[in-house]
Design an enzyme around this catalytic site. Sequence first.
Site, PDB file in Angstrom:
ATOM      1  N   HIS A 260      29.236  -2.323  10.594  1.00 40.89           N
ATOM      2  CA  HIS A 260      28.519  -3.120  11.591  1.00 40.89           C
ATOM      3  C   HIS A 260      28.115  -4.446  10.982  1.00 40.89           C
ATOM      4  O   HIS A 260      27.781  -4.499   9.798  1.00 40.89           O
ATOM      5  CB  HIS A 260      27.276  -2.376  12.092  1.00 40.89           C
ATOM      6  CG  HIS A 260      26.790  -2.890  13.400  1.00 40.89           C
ATOM      7  ND1 HIS A 260      26.005  -4.014  13.500  1.00 40.89           N
ATOM      8  CD2 HIS A 260      27.020  -2.459  14.661  1.00 40.89           C
ATOM      9  CE1 HIS A 260      25.772  -4.243  14.766  1.00 40.89           C
ATOM     10  NE2 HIS A 260      26.376  -3.320  15.503  1.00 40.89           N
ATOM     11  N   ASP A 316      29.568   3.749  18.104  1.00 36.82           N
ATOM     12  CA  ASP A 316      30.810   4.160  18.758  1.00 36.82           C
ATOM     13  C   ASP A 316      31.379   5.447  18.184  1.00 36.82           C
ATOM     14  O   ASP A 316      32.178   6.119  18.835  1.00 36.82           O
ATOM     15  CB  ASP A 316      31.867   3.045  18.638  1.00 36.82           C
ATOM     16  CG  ASP A 316      31.557   1.892  19.562  1.00 36.82           C
ATOM     17  OD1 ASP A 316      31.014   2.153  20.644  1.00 36.82           O
ATOM     18  OD2 ASP A 316      31.844   0.738  19.203  1.00 36.82           O
TER      19      ASP A 316
END
Length: 406
Positions: A260, A316
């Site tokens: 991320h 996700d």
Amino acid sequence: MPLNIDKGLAGTVAADTALSFIDGAKGVLEYAGYDIDSLARSSNFEETSWLLWNGRLPTSRELAEFGSALQAEYALDPRLIDLIRTIPRTAAPMDALRTSVSAMGHFDPEADDNSVEANRRKALRLVAKTPGLIATFDRWRKGKPLAAPDSSLSIAGNFLWMLTGARPTPAMERALDVCLVLHADHGLNASTFAARVTISTQSDMYSAATTAVGTLKGPLHGGANQEVMEMLLEIGELEKVDGYINGKLARKERIMGFGHRVYKAYDPRATYLKTFARQVASDTGNLPLFEMSRRIEEIVLAQPNIIEKGIFPNVDFYSATTYYSLGLDLDLFTCMFAASRMSGWTGHCIEQLAANKLIRPHADYTGPRGLAYVAIGLREDAATSRTSPSARQTMSVAAGAKSSSM
Ligand code: CMC
């Protein structure tokens, strides 16, 4: 003014926001001051949207009124449904959603009214209708009769009803609702930034939401959840996980659902989802898929260079198995992200307009400068004379090859 080059804008603060706070080093996410974990456990998507738009939790009366206002907006204009029916059945649902969100603006007389009141009404309509847009396209592409919305249901429940034509169980409704809460806002992520750029030109909220859907679609952003599921299905069974993932790591390929831009610790949304996804998978007979995910995480996090780079599972990774366990088609996963993030996008649009400044950064020009304009008849020679000697050689060889083959 001194200009800094910041590719990817990783170190640039481009807006103030009171919607969500992120501490990437510690793995903290709060919406308007409330920790994401407590919201996932105790709140629901309706209340979370109200919180994001108002900066405080609603009273029970405010929440009831807000819920009713959303339910009153579930229905889609019949002309919008006709328009969705003109989208090719083969279209990707995210592309269909981008078109449908844009088309929604044609049927809203307030589309170009940028007053706060009108924008709040449009935000409500966008959040209320987006699940219906997704479900309508899905049923149309499958040749199934469309299901009218049920305004007695929550947003999550109504979506599942419109998608499947069956009443969802409370567990299914809750599972989807948790995903909607977890994805609702996330600072100045790429799609929210795109929405804020669009509205900063004093364009309209439908244009901003359309921009955002198009930006979310990419596999480095919202598209990753579908890719995670594709990877799990490609691996197929637990025994094959080690070979598959080690091979990817050896080839220096990215593992989707990991890493991320902001979090260099465990993504707090993934922390909650990991436990939750296990339960949903177990309830629906999909535990083997969850076990594969868990093994992938073990292998990835055992790599010293991965830990050094601060790479952990992101939201996700475990939302993929949750959506799959709910029976959603893989290409609808990113649409669910969009249905949720619509509350964040629209909240950011209202926030941007409250203290608007056109978002317009600079680009560092790297091309030639000060060239003399060349008349068209002389241009081929001129182009050749501007290229490097090796390129000129390649061009003349190519030209020779062409003439000899004639
Ligand atoms: N697997 C393996 N290596 C990775 C991964 C990954 N998933 N992500 C980043 N890296 C490595 C990358 O190769 C690079 O290594 P090096 O410095 O040796 O070249 C380093 O980590 C930094 O990567 P980056 O791409 O420069 O970092 P970023 O901050 O621009 O990337 C990211 C963030 C999300 C684009 C990236 O981590 C990624 O591509 N992840 C996979 C896609 C994904 O899961 N996206 C969903 C993000 S969360 C939901 C959302 O907000 O949209």
